[in-house]
Every structure is written in C-alpha cells, then in structure tokens.
Design an enzyme around this catalytic site. Structure first.
Site, PDB file in Angstrom:
ATOM      1  N   GLY A  11       0.854  -1.202   0.000  1.00  0.00           N
ATOM      2  CA  GLY A  11       0.000   0.000   0.000  1.00  0.00           C
ATOM      3  C   GLY A  11       0.882   1.242   0.000  1.00  0.00           C
ATOM      4  O   GLY A  11       1.922   1.267   0.657  1.00  0.00           O
ATOM      5  N   ALA A  22      15.294  11.320  -1.570  1.00  0.00           N
ATOM      6  CA  ALA A  22      16.521  11.297  -0.755  1.00  0.00           C
ATOM      7  C   ALA A  22      17.513  10.277  -1.312  1.00  0.00           C
ATOM      8  O   ALA A  22      18.727  10.521  -1.343  1.00  0.00           O
ATOM      9  CB  ALA A  22      16.174  10.966   0.692  1.00  0.00           C
ATOM     10  N   VAL A  23      16.981   9.155  -1.779  1.00  0.00           N
ATOM     11  CA  VAL A  23      17.846   8.141  -2.409  1.00  0.00           C
ATOM     12  C   VAL A  23      18.491   8.750  -3.658  1.00  0.00           C
ATOM     13  O   VAL A  23      19.707   8.630  -3.887  1.00  0.00           O
ATOM     14  CB  VAL A  23      17.020   6.874  -2.776  1.00  0.00           C
ATOM     15  CG1 VAL A  23      17.810   5.937  -3.683  1.00  0.00           C
ATOM     16  CG2 VAL A  23      16.571   6.144  -1.507  1.00  0.00           C
ATOM     17  N   ARG A  78       1.057  -4.986  -5.143  1.00  0.00           N
ATOM     18  CA  ARG A  78       1.477  -6.221  -4.489  1.00  0.00           C
ATOM     19  C   ARG A  78       1.728  -7.213  -5.623  1.00  0.00           C
ATOM     20  O   ARG A  78       1.019  -7.185  -6.624  1.00  0.00           O
ATOM     21  CB  ARG A  78       0.387  -6.693  -3.530  1.00  0.00           C
ATOM     22  CG  ARG A  78       0.149  -5.639  -2.443  1.00  0.00           C
ATOM     23  CD  ARG A  78      -0.906  -5.992  -1.445  1.00  0.00           C
ATOM     24  NE  ARG A  78      -0.961  -4.997  -0.390  1.00  0.00           N
ATOM     25  CZ  ARG A  78      -1.773  -3.931  -0.376  1.00  0.00           C
ATOM     26  NH1 ARG A  78      -2.620  -3.730  -1.362  1.00  0.00           N
ATOM     27  NH2 ARG A  78      -1.739  -3.073   0.614  1.00  0.00           N
ATOM     28  N   ASP A 109       5.862  -5.128   5.629  1.00  0.00           N
ATOM     29  CA  ASP A 109       6.183  -6.500   5.954  1.00  0.00           C
ATOM     30  C   ASP A 109       6.374  -7.415   4.731  1.00  0.00           C
ATOM     31  O   ASP A 109       7.417  -8.057   4.549  1.00  0.00           O
ATOM     32  CB  ASP A 109       4.974  -6.943   6.798  1.00  0.00           C
ATOM     33  CG  ASP A 109       5.140  -8.278   7.390  1.00  0.00           C
ATOM     34  OD1 ASP A 109       6.243  -8.549   7.863  1.00  0.00           O
ATOM     35  OD2 ASP A 109       4.153  -9.045   7.389  1.00  0.00           O
ATOM     36  N   GLY A 110       5.374  -7.433   3.849  1.00  0.00           N
ATOM     37  CA  GLY A 110       5.418  -8.305   2.660  1.00  0.00           C
ATOM     38  C   GLY A 110       6.575  -7.909   1.759  1.00  0.00           C
ATOM     39  O   GLY A 110       7.282  -8.779   1.207  1.00  0.00           O
ATOM     40  N   SER A 111       6.792  -6.615   1.622  1.00  0.00           N
ATOM     41  CA  SER A 111       7.884  -6.127   0.756  1.00  0.00           C
ATOM     42  C   SER A 111       9.225  -6.550   1.333  1.00  0.00           C
ATOM     43  O   SER A 111      10.172  -6.864   0.594  1.00  0.00           O
ATOM     44  CB  SER A 111       7.837  -4.603   0.665  1.00  0.00           C
ATOM     45  OG  SER A 111       6.531  -4.176   0.444  1.00  0.00           O
ATOM     46  N   THR A 131       4.916   2.157   5.260  1.00  0.00           N
ATOM     47  CA  THR A 131       3.548   1.684   5.479  1.00  0.00           C
ATOM     48  C   THR A 131       2.900   2.541   6.558  1.00  0.00           C
ATOM     49  O   THR A 131       3.566   2.904   7.533  1.00  0.00           O
ATOM     50  CB  THR A 131       3.488   0.192   5.893  1.00  0.00           C
ATOM     51  OG1 THR A 131       2.166  -0.094   6.381  1.00  0.00           O
ATOM     52  CG2 THR A 131       4.475  -0.149   6.999  1.00  0.00           C
ATOM     53  N   ASP A 133       0.779   1.439   8.558  1.00  0.00           N
ATOM     54  CA  ASP A 133       0.218   0.553   9.584  1.00  0.00           C
ATOM     55  C   ASP A 133       0.964   0.553  10.928  1.00  0.00           C
ATOM     56  O   ASP A 133       0.402   0.163  11.940  1.00  0.00           O
ATOM     57  CB  ASP A 133       0.158  -0.889   9.060  1.00  0.00           C
ATOM     58  CG  ASP A 133      -0.795  -1.018   7.884  1.00  0.00           C
ATOM     59  OD1 ASP A 133      -1.653  -0.128   7.727  1.00  0.00           O
ATOM     60  OD2 ASP A 133      -0.686  -1.995   7.124  1.00  0.00           O
ATOM     61  N   ASP A 135       3.206  -1.484  11.891  1.00  0.00           N
ATOM     62  CA  ASP A 135       3.128  -2.869  12.356  1.00  0.00           C
ATOM     63  C   ASP A 135       4.479  -3.579  12.352  1.00  0.00           C
ATOM     64  O   ASP A 135       4.532  -4.804  12.403  1.00  0.00           O
ATOM     65  CB  ASP A 135       2.119  -3.647  11.492  1.00  0.00           C
ATOM     66  CG  ASP A 135       2.466  -3.601  10.012  1.00  0.00           C
ATOM     67  OD1 ASP A 135       3.368  -2.819   9.629  1.00  0.00           O
ATOM     68  OD2 ASP A 135       1.829  -4.326   9.237  1.00  0.00           O
ATOM     69  N   ARG A 160     -16.400  14.523  15.626  1.00  0.00           N
ATOM     70  CA  ARG A 160     -16.828  14.774  17.018  1.00  0.00           C
ATOM     71  C   ARG A 160     -17.555  16.121  17.142  1.00  0.00           C
ATOM     72  O   ARG A 160     -18.474  16.261  17.936  1.00  0.00           O
ATOM     73  CB  ARG A 160     -15.631  14.730  17.969  1.00  0.00           C
ATOM     74  CG  ARG A 160     -15.279  13.300  18.355  1.00  0.00           C
ATOM     75  CD  ARG A 160     -13.999  13.201  19.129  1.00  0.00           C
ATOM     76  NE  ARG A 160     -14.058  13.615  20.515  1.00  0.00           N
ATOM     77  CZ  ARG A 160     -14.608  12.907  21.500  1.00  0.00           C
ATOM     78  NH1 ARG A 160     -15.188  11.750  21.232  1.00  0.00           N
ATOM     79  NH2 ARG A 160     -14.588  13.345  22.731  1.00  0.00           N
ATOM     80  N   ARG A 177      -4.524  -2.597   9.001  1.00  0.00           N
ATOM     81  CA  ARG A 177      -4.465  -4.050   8.808  1.00  0.00           C
ATOM     82  C   ARG A 177      -4.577  -4.771  10.146  1.00  0.00           C
ATOM     83  O   ARG A 177      -5.539  -4.550  10.859  1.00  0.00           O
ATOM     84  CB  ARG A 177      -3.190  -4.423   8.054  1.00  0.00           C
ATOM     85  CG  ARG A 177      -3.400  -5.515   7.073  1.00  0.00           C
ATOM     86  CD  ARG A 177      -2.377  -5.577   5.974  1.00  0.00           C
ATOM     87  NE  ARG A 177      -1.040  -5.420   6.438  1.00  0.00           N
ATOM     88  CZ  ARG A 177      -0.066  -6.299   6.331  1.00  0.00           C
ATOM     89  NH1 ARG A 177      -0.310  -7.461   5.772  1.00  0.00           N
ATOM     90  NH2 ARG A 177       1.147  -6.054   6.745  1.00  0.00           N
ATOM     91  N   GLY A 191      -9.660  12.228  22.271  1.00  0.00           N
ATOM     92  CA  GLY A 191     -10.552  12.083  23.424  1.00  0.00           C
ATOM     93  C   GLY A 191     -11.710  11.134  23.160  1.00  0.00           C
ATOM     94  O   GLY A 191     -12.732  11.189  23.869  1.00  0.00           O
TER      95      GLY A 191
HETATM   96  O1  F6P Z   1      -0.963  -1.745   4.499  1.00  0.00           O
HETATM   97  C1  F6P Z   1      -1.531  -0.505   4.244  1.00  0.00           C
HETATM   98  C2  F6P Z   1      -3.029  -0.623   4.098  1.00  0.00           C
HETATM   99  O2  F6P Z   1      -3.550   0.657   3.857  1.00  0.00           O
HETATM  100  C3  F6P Z   1      -3.736  -1.280   5.268  1.00  0.00           C
HETATM  101  O3  F6P Z   1      -3.938  -0.391   6.326  1.00  0.00           O
HETATM  102  C4  F6P Z   1      -4.991  -1.767   4.609  1.00  0.00           C
HETATM  103  O4  F6P Z   1      -5.531  -2.894   5.261  1.00  0.00           O
HETATM  104  C5  F6P Z   1      -4.545  -2.156   3.243  1.00  0.00           C
HETATM  105  O5  F6P Z   1      -3.348  -1.438   2.989  1.00  0.00           O
HETATM  106  C6  F6P Z   1      -5.552  -1.848   2.162  1.00  0.00           C
HETATM  107  O6  F6P Z   1      -5.011  -2.244   0.972  1.00  0.00           O
HETATM  108  P1  F6P Z   1      -5.583  -1.878  -0.462  1.00  0.00           P
HETATM  109  O7  F6P Z   1      -4.602  -0.984  -1.093  1.00  0.00           O
HETATM  110  O8  F6P Z   1      -5.642  -3.183  -1.152  1.00  0.00           O
HETATM  111  O9  F6P Z   1      -6.913  -1.240  -0.285  1.00  0.00           O
END
Ligand code: F6P
Length: 348
Positions: A11, A22-23, A78, A109-111, A131, A133, A135, A160, A177, A191
């Site tokens: 994503g 920067a690279v 992906r 993670d997957g990358s 990412t 996330d 995570d 809110r 995710r 809050g």
């Molecule tokens: O990993 C980033 C993310 O935005 C997650 O938060 C979410 O679950 C997923 O990608 C959504 O992926 P897609 O691009 O397939 O909608």
C-alpha cells in the site's frame, strides 16, 4: 556500486516519494546512477510492452519536484508472482541485465520478505518501512504512520464536532491491517471514549454497555474508534447470538462492517449511532514534517549502506534516531501492544 535501483511496494504511504528523492539525491552525490523500478516487484519481472514501464533511469530534477507529494510516483502494487521461485530467478536475471547492483525497497512486511528473498539470491537490498500501519516491531514508527495518524485525528475531531452538535454517538473506522496503533493513538489524541483493536478481544455487548453507561452519565455523543482489523478479534459467538436475536442472517464474515456495527448499536442502545469509514483519506495525504524528515535520513542511509557493501538491512527509528539492523532480525521481533493506553481510553 555504480548503479542501484529503488522500488515502492505494498500500500502506498505518505513519504514514499520523499524517500525516493533522498535516495536520488544521495546517489547523485556519490556519482551513482539510479533506476526506478515500477509497480513494486512487478517491475523486476519486465512484463510490460516497454522497458520504461518496468525500470527507468530516474531524473533527479523530476524526483525533487515531487518529493513532498503524497502517493508514489514510481507506482506500487502487491506482486503475488514474486512468491514463485522461478519468477524470482527471472527477476534476478533482469536486475543483473540492467546493471543494478543493489536495491532500496520501500514498503511494509510483505515487501521486506521479497527483499530478503532477493538478498538470498545475491542482490543486496536495504529496506525502508513504508507503510501507514506501524506494524513493524523493530521501528518506533513506520514511514507514513505519523501522517496517517494526524489525518485520522483531524477527521475524528471534525466528526466529534458534528456528533456533539447533534448529541449523536459516532463510529469511525480507521486502517492499520492487523495493527491497532492508528486507532489507539487517534482515539487517545481526540478524546474518543471507546477504542476497539485487533490486539484485544472484544464484543458488541461490551461496546454497547459502555455506550449506554456514557449515555446515562450525560455523554450523548461518544466516539468509538474501530481499527479495521478489529473484526478479527471480535467474539463471533457474541455477534452471532445478537444477529439471531434480531432475526438477522448470520453471515458473520461477509456482513461484518462498521455500518453494520452502527446498525446493531442503534438497535441495542436506542440512539442514533452514525458510522464513518475513513479509508484512503488517511493514506493519500502530503507527508508530515516528521515523515519527510524520516524519509530524508532513511533514503540517505540506505544509499550509504549499499555503497559500503552493507546489504540485507532495514532502516528504522530507535530512541528517536534513524538506525539499521539485519532484515532477518527485524522480521523476528514481536510487537508489543500498549495495553495501558487502551485501558485508559476505554475506562476513563
Ligand atoms: O498496508 C496498508 C493498508 O492501507 C492497510 O492499512 C490496509 O488494510 C490495506 O493497505 C488496504 O489495501 P488496499 O490498497 O488493497 O486497499
């Protein structure tokens, strides 16, 4: 090294363009040429009609122009084919043919798993955790998380304000995710009175009880922040029981959504609960200063590692500073969820 590649994968996340810039700047400084690999690992497979759609020499001026833009100029995707050994071997041939001696992989993670496979096949890679996330356990923040969090906080504050005006509770679903960090910090920052995350089992009954207690205490506009992955940790038994009680069809997996939760809570609490799913608004923002800073330092470090022959590493933040560690070790680390903060939000 005379020529390196860079790709963005998974994503998109705010700060990916800044990291590529920067690279590019650092590569130029050291007189290295830089190949942009398009659409994640797909570009390494060279399946487009034109090579320019797969791998292309990057022009520094063009990159600098888009450094602060959201999204990723290189495109992202992906790539399921990359899971196949024969496709990875094909990719390595193409990488060698292009004269690419090392790759900066910007993704989650997957990358990183893809990068690890390439390293094993003799292509040194350095990862930057692109990412939203948050995570990845080895880093305090992933690239894009700060921007996504700020975006969610802005949106939740707006929701809110209108909830307060109408005395109506609201549910806001955020991304992440399997990780509840965006939800947790966004709830704390705004809050919000209730937060549900994948890391902690929860039930509709608990949420509805707390909502009713808040209502009885005079709070008629509570906010429930739900992490998208929280559906996995919901106690399904509770859910099914509730659907059956209300004569709904119990298609647990296909019907669970924030809209549906709002509907159930409306019935249960007899209040007008309104749902909002924030979706891509949190992913497609211009990077915050924090993410742009991280991207700048990470991009620079990635090139320096590659040119010094230090591959198979990932870059992160530790004690507020940019650092690196081996991919294998980074992927082995376990995330620690901030249960204390979660309990504070849900009990105060
Ligand atoms: O990993 C980033 C993310 O935005 C997650 O938060 C979410 O679950 C997923 O990608 C959504 O992926 P897609 O691009 O397939 O909608």
């Amino acid at each position: 090294m005379r020529r390196i590649g860079v790709l963005t994968s998974g994503g998109d996340s705010p700060g990916m363009n800044a990291a590529v810039a920067a690279v590019a700047k650092t590569a130029r400084y050291y007189g290295m040429s830089l190949i942009g690999i398009k659409r994640g690992y797909n570009g390494t497979l060279c399946r487009s009609n034109s090579i320019a759609d797969d791998m292309v020499e990057l022009d520094l001026d063009t990159i600098l122009d888009i450094a602060d833009q959201p999204g990723t100029f290189l495109r992202t995707a992906r790539c399921l084919d990359f899971l196949k050994p024969e496709m990875r071997a094909h990719a390595v041939n193409n990488i060698h043919e292009m004269g690419i001696e090392g790759i900066v992989v910007i993704g989650g993670d997957g990358s990183y798993h893809g990068a690890m496979e390439l390293c094993e096949l003799g292509v040194p890679c350095v990862g930057i955790p692109g990412t939203i996330d948050n995570d990845l356990a080895y880093t305090e923040m992933t690239l894009g998380y700060d921007t996504a969090l700020n975006s969610c906080a802005d949106d939740i504050r707006a929701i809110r304000a209108t909830s307060r005006s109408h005395d109506r509770p609201g549910i806001v679903e955020v991304m992440g995710r399997h990780c509840g960090d965006i939800a947790l910090k966004a709830a704390a920052a705004t809050g919000a009175e209730i937060c549900v995350v994948p890391e902690v089992p929860w039930s509709i009954q608990e949420v509805s009880d707390r909502l009713c207690r808040l209502y009885d205490a005079g709070n008629h506009r509570a906010t429930i922040v739900v992490a998208e992955g929280a559906w996995d940790s919901m106690q399904h038994f509770e859910w099914q029981k509730y659907l059956i009680e209300h004569n709904e069809r119990a298609h647990v997996d296909s019907t669970i959504s924030t809209n549906y939760l709002a509907k159930v809570l409306r019935l249960k609490t007899k209040t007008e609960v309104r749902p909002t799913v924030l979706g891509y608004t949190q992913r497609g923002r211009q990077p915050s200063a924090y993410d742009s800073w991280f991207a700048f330092e990470a991009g620079n470090l990635a090139v320096n590692l590659l040119r010094n022959g230090i591959g198979n590493q990932v870059i992160g933040i530790k004690d507020g500073r940019v650092y690196y560690m081996p991919i294998v070790m980074a992927l082995r680390q376990k995330r620690e969820f901030n249960l204390g903060l979660y309990n504070m939000i849900n009990s105060l």
